[in-house]
Design an enzyme around this catalytic site. Structure first.
Site, short mmCIF file in Angstrom:
data_model
loop_
_atom_site.label_atom_id
_atom_site.label_comp_id
_atom_site.label_asym_id
_atom_site.label_seq_id
_atom_site.Cartn_x
_atom_site.Cartn_y
_atom_site.Cartn_z
N GLY A 223 0.90 -1.08 -0.28
CA GLY A 223 -0.16 -0.15 -0.09
C GLY A 223 0.81 1.47 0.08
O GLY A 223 2.35 1.15 -0.49
N ASN A 224 0.41 2.07 0.22
CA ASN A 224 0.63 3.72 0.59
C ASN A 224 0.60 4.75 1.47
O ASN A 224 -0.21 4.33 2.24
CB ASN A 224 1.47 4.44 -0.76
CG ASN A 224 -0.38 5.01 -1.62
OD1 ASN A 224 -0.82 5.46 -0.89
ND2 ASN A 224 -0.65 4.29 -2.53
N ARG A 225 0.82 5.75 1.72
CA ARG A 225 0.77 6.83 2.84
C ARG A 225 -0.44 7.76 2.67
O ARG A 225 -0.38 8.08 3.56
CB ARG A 225 1.55 7.50 3.38
CG ARG A 225 2.98 6.84 4.12
CD ARG A 225 4.24 7.82 4.18
NE ARG A 225 5.09 6.30 4.95
CZ ARG A 225 4.66 7.28 6.15
NH1 ARG A 225 4.60 7.37 6.48
NH2 ARG A 225 6.44 6.32 6.48
N SER A 226 -1.14 7.38 1.32
CA SER A 226 -2.14 7.94 1.34
C SER A 226 -3.11 8.44 2.16
O SER A 226 -3.89 7.34 1.95
CB SER A 226 -2.78 8.21 -0.30
OG SER A 226 -3.73 9.28 -0.64
N ALA A 290 -4.20 7.79 -5.26
CA ALA A 290 -2.71 7.46 -4.91
C ALA A 290 -2.11 6.51 -5.52
O ALA A 290 -2.60 4.50 -4.86
CB ALA A 290 -1.46 7.57 -3.53
#
Ligand code: CTP
Length: 424
Positions: A223-226, A290
């Site tokens: 995943g990502n930090r968005s 994102a």
């Protein structure tokens, strides 16, 4: 401020009591005008007790006071919640069949409708045409929330949450005041908001938000930090400007705004499918999500186990399609004429010039019309409530800086979207 709260005859009438409370607790004076039908759901005594004012729904009460003229003229804002299909139709046709519709015809200030009805009624061509007409005339008509309806059915048709209606109503007042030349009172709406409101009313805006999650196995993902906060704020700002908003949400850390049609997705490929399909009838697509550039090439169908007798797993990644680039490519064949595509870019750089150069190159490469550039550094942007961006356009116009809360930045972006949609 003087507020008229019109209450239509739907089961959601009870929620208008909470909305009334929000206005009175914020220091506003509210006169409630329920329709005859709505009093079958919530009685006049409730409205009188909660507003502290006498309540009527007939033009023939206190005839000497000519209430509809007085109420219409004195109201700084008229909010109709719930706005039933019948009420929207009567308002669109300009009927003056009871105190509320008479008052609507006398209104001088902003008018906001918060619809609630069954999905079929909301989608009926008659209702669609009425909503479009009301929006064209300058009324704000919120989109209903999506969810459980009165019976066993669910879908778009729920009354947006009272807090959402309240915020949208204050935004409508601010927009009307700035059109007047007076200063906005309730937030930091900017001077072009009123114009944005005019241009975006009735337009379809698709916003993608949040971070995609790419499965490694049934329990793990990349995943990502968005947080999705900026995308959600954009959806809210576009809806407050009267647009029909579709939010395609990857993982969000904040709830999607009620009143906005929301399509939840997980992966970049799901986001791609929903976005390409939504773009076919969207006047604007804002790619705030994102999107993972890569996904695991071979996600496991079962949970990957740690085993002492085997090597540690190596994850091979493959490229995800660039959705924004595909939107740009598909636009000439399948998008409505004049569709505006907005990209986001998170750039790092040692100083602003470097970021700008990088961003211009990305704008050129992606071929979108506007690029909103975040300058990211340690602790900046991701998950924060404040944001600081530059809005670049393809024509090489001066970059527009916008800083503040994510709602403020969203309004600045929506303003620029409106400015670029406006006939030039
Ligand atoms: N985006 C997209 N599809 C992808 C990746 C990104 O549509 N597979 C969109 C994002 O939603 C954003 C814009 O493209 O609006 C810019 O994303 P970014 O990741 O900054 O751009 P990249 O082209 O991936 O550039 P970089 O090489 O800097 O990662």
């Amino acid at each position: 401020m003087e507020v008229v709260l019109g209450v239509g005859g739907g089961i959601a009438a009870y929620k208008a009591a909470l909305l009334l409370r929000l206005f009175t607790e914020a220091g506003h004076a509210v006169t409630v005008i329920p329709t005859e039908a709505s009093t079958r759901f919530v009685g006049i005594a409730t409205w009188e007790a909660l507003s502290g004012r006498p309540v009527s729904n007939s033009v023939f009460d206190q005839v000497d006071k000519v209430n509809h003229v007085r109420l219409g003229h004195e109201a700084d804002l008229i909010v109709v919640a719930p706005a039933t299909a019948d009420l929207l139709a009567r308002a669109a046709a300009g009927l003056a069949s009871d105190l509320l519709t008479n008052t609507l015809l006398m209104a001088r200030g902003p008018v906001l409708f918060a619809p609630a009805m069954h999905t079929e009624m909301w989608r009926h061509p008659a209702t669609v045409a009425n909503v479009e007409l009301l929006r064209r005339r300058g009324a704000v008509v919120l989109d209903p929330a999506v969810g459980r309806l009165t019976g066993a059915d669910s879908g778009p048709g729920r009354l947006p949450e009272p807090e959402v209606i309240f915020q949208a109503a204050l935004a409508a007042v601010d927009a009307a005041l700035s059109q007047d030349g007076s200063l906005p009172q309730h937030g930091s709406l900017r001077q072009d908001d009123a114009t944005a409101l005019e241009i975006l009313a009735g337009k379809t805006v698709t916003v993608t938000a949040g971070g995609t999650r790419e499965p490694l196995d049934p329990v793990r993902f990349l995943g990502n930090r968005s947080s999705g906060k900026q995308g959600v704020a954009l959806a809210r700002a576009a809806a407050a400007a009267g647009a029909h908003v579709r939010l395609i949400s990857a993982h969000l850390e904040v709830p999607p705004p009620p009143g906005v049609e929301t399509i939840a997705v997980e992966t970049a490929l799901e986001l791609r499918a929903e976005t390409l399909s939504a773009a076919k009838d969207s006047d604007v697509v804002i790619m705030a999500a994102a999107v993972a550039d890569f996904r695991p090439a071979n996600p496991s169908g079962s949970k990957i186990k740690k085993r002492d007798d085997a090597d540690d797993p190596v994850i091979r990644l493959i490229r995800n399609p660039d959705i924004l680039a595909e939107l740009v490519q598909a636009r000439p064949q399948s998008a409505p004429a004049g569709q505006l595509l907005v990209g986001f870019a998170a750039e790092t750089g040692d100083e602003r010039g470097g970021v700008l150069e990088y961003a211009r190159a990305k704008l050129e490469r992606k071929g979108c019309d506007l690029l909103v550039v975040n300058h990211v550094g340690a602790g900046k942007v991701f998950g924060q409530d404040l944001n600081d961006v530059l809005i670049l356009d393809r024509d090489g116009g001066t970059p527009i800086p916008a800083a503040g809360t994510k709602d403020e930045v969203a309004r600045a972006v929506v303003e620029q979207v409106a400015a670029h949609l406006a006939p030039r």
